[in-house]
Write an enzyme that holds these catalytic residues in place. Sequence first.
Site, PDB file in Angstrom:
ATOM      1  N   ARG A 150       0.869  -1.174   0.000  1.00 40.08           N
ATOM      2  CA  ARG A 150       0.000   0.000   0.000  1.00 40.08           C
ATOM      3  C   ARG A 150       0.907   1.225   0.000  1.00 40.08           C
ATOM      4  NH1 ARG A 150      -2.160  -3.565   3.880  1.00 40.08           N
ATOM      5  NH2 ARG A 150      -4.275  -4.309   3.393  1.00 40.08           N
ATOM      6  N   LYS A 173      -2.677  -2.832   7.635  1.00 42.27           N
ATOM      7  CA  LYS A 173      -3.967  -2.496   8.237  1.00 42.27           C
ATOM      8  C   LYS A 173      -4.253  -3.376   9.447  1.00 42.27           C
ATOM      9  CE  LYS A 173      -6.703  -0.521   4.469  1.00 42.27           C
ATOM     10  NZ  LYS A 173      -7.920  -0.700   3.644  1.00 42.27           N
ATOM     11  N   HIS A 241      -2.522   3.053  -6.119  1.00 44.64           N
ATOM     12  CA  HIS A 241      -3.101   1.822  -5.557  1.00 44.64           C
ATOM     13  C   HIS A 241      -3.387   0.795  -6.653  1.00 44.64           C
ATOM     14  CE1 HIS A 241      -4.732  -0.304  -2.123  1.00 44.64           C
ATOM     15  NE2 HIS A 241      -5.804  -0.621  -2.821  1.00 44.64           N
ATOM     16  N   ARG A 244      -0.782  -1.845  -6.905  1.00 42.57           N
ATOM     17  CA  ARG A 244      -0.948  -2.967  -5.964  1.00 42.57           C
ATOM     18  C   ARG A 244      -1.936  -3.982  -6.554  1.00 42.57           C
ATOM     19  NH1 ARG A 244      -1.285  -4.702  -0.323  1.00 42.57           N
ATOM     20  NH2 ARG A 244      -3.452  -5.022   0.313  1.00 42.57           N
ATOM     21  N   HIS A 267      -4.282  -9.392   3.276  1.00 47.83           N
ATOM     22  CA  HIS A 267      -5.736  -9.386   3.420  1.00 47.83           C
ATOM     23  C   HIS A 267      -6.142 -10.280   4.592  1.00 47.83           C
ATOM     24  CE1 HIS A 267      -6.536  -8.216  -1.058  1.00 47.83           C
ATOM     25  NE2 HIS A 267      -6.273  -7.172  -0.301  1.00 47.83           N
ATOM     26  N   TYR A 276      -9.780 -10.619  -7.311  1.00 48.31           N
ATOM     27  CA  TYR A 276      -8.831 -10.655  -8.423  1.00 48.31           C
ATOM     28  C   TYR A 276      -9.116 -11.809  -9.385  1.00 48.31           C
ATOM     29  CZ  TYR A 276      -6.340  -7.209  -5.705  1.00 48.31           C
ATOM     30  OH  TYR A 276      -6.020  -6.070  -4.999  1.00 48.31           O
TER      31      TYR A 276
END
Length: 298
Positions: A150, A173, A241, A244, A267, A276
């Site tokens: 990120r 995150k 982004h 990524r 994730h 994806y």
Amino acid sequence: MDRWLAQLSGARNASPKTVEAYRRDVAGFLAFLSQHWGGPAGQAALARVGTRDMRAWMAHERGRGLSARSMARALSAVRTFYRWLDQAEGITAAAVTATRSPRQKPRLPRPVAEAAAADLLDLAGSLPEEPWIAARDTAVLTLLYGCGLRISEALGLTGAALPLGESLRIRGKGDKERIVPVLPVARSAVAQYVALCPYPMQRDTPIFRGLRGKPLDQRQVRKAMQLLRQSMGLPETATPHALRHSFATHLLEHGADLRAIQELLGHASLSTTQAYTAVNEQSLMRIYEAAHPRQRRG
């Protein structure tokens, strides 16, 4: 609400941005109730929120232009607040938990094409007049595309990470930690930038600097990406982004395992990474429709 937000940032390790978004959404909900009822939304009032109140709030929010995605996020924040109210104060309102989120179209990632991503990184080193700025932009964008970072993760790297090795320990995150392999091309790009950067690299200071030596701001990276996409004729979806997204999509196209991509991206849920696969399926269908003999004959 202050106690709830403190619990979010403390016990649940929510990021400052998440806490601020929750505060904003719930404050908006409480402000609406006060206006809707003609009086303050105190504890007793919070317990009597009904289905009509929830519908009125959602209609008000949609009426001022809130998208289905933003509405779903705001409703999630209000539900989270009420779950805490139940545990901390014994305040419950069945209508809040029973309210359904608005339907929303799934938003698929918009990656940059593989050849365009490579050309973009080459061009990044030639647009800025200052050689060290050109090297900096190349290094940052290479980390986004080559490591799937990120933008906040790349700009958060400090001198303690130098010289880059074969892997990086990234804290992303939700304070989730992951190990990310670093390609030789990314190590080389960062090393070239460090050699040209006029500012000293210290263990506790950011690697990437702005023109006057302050920590590089995300807006400057977005501006550099804007110039690149304009020069190459890329769509507005070609953002930092998006690199990524490109990292994940191109790995998947070349046979990488979905679980491995989940770990590389950091994730929490596999369902997030599965977006994806839909992008990959769309790409395969376009190739099929363009290349199948029956399609060409028709």
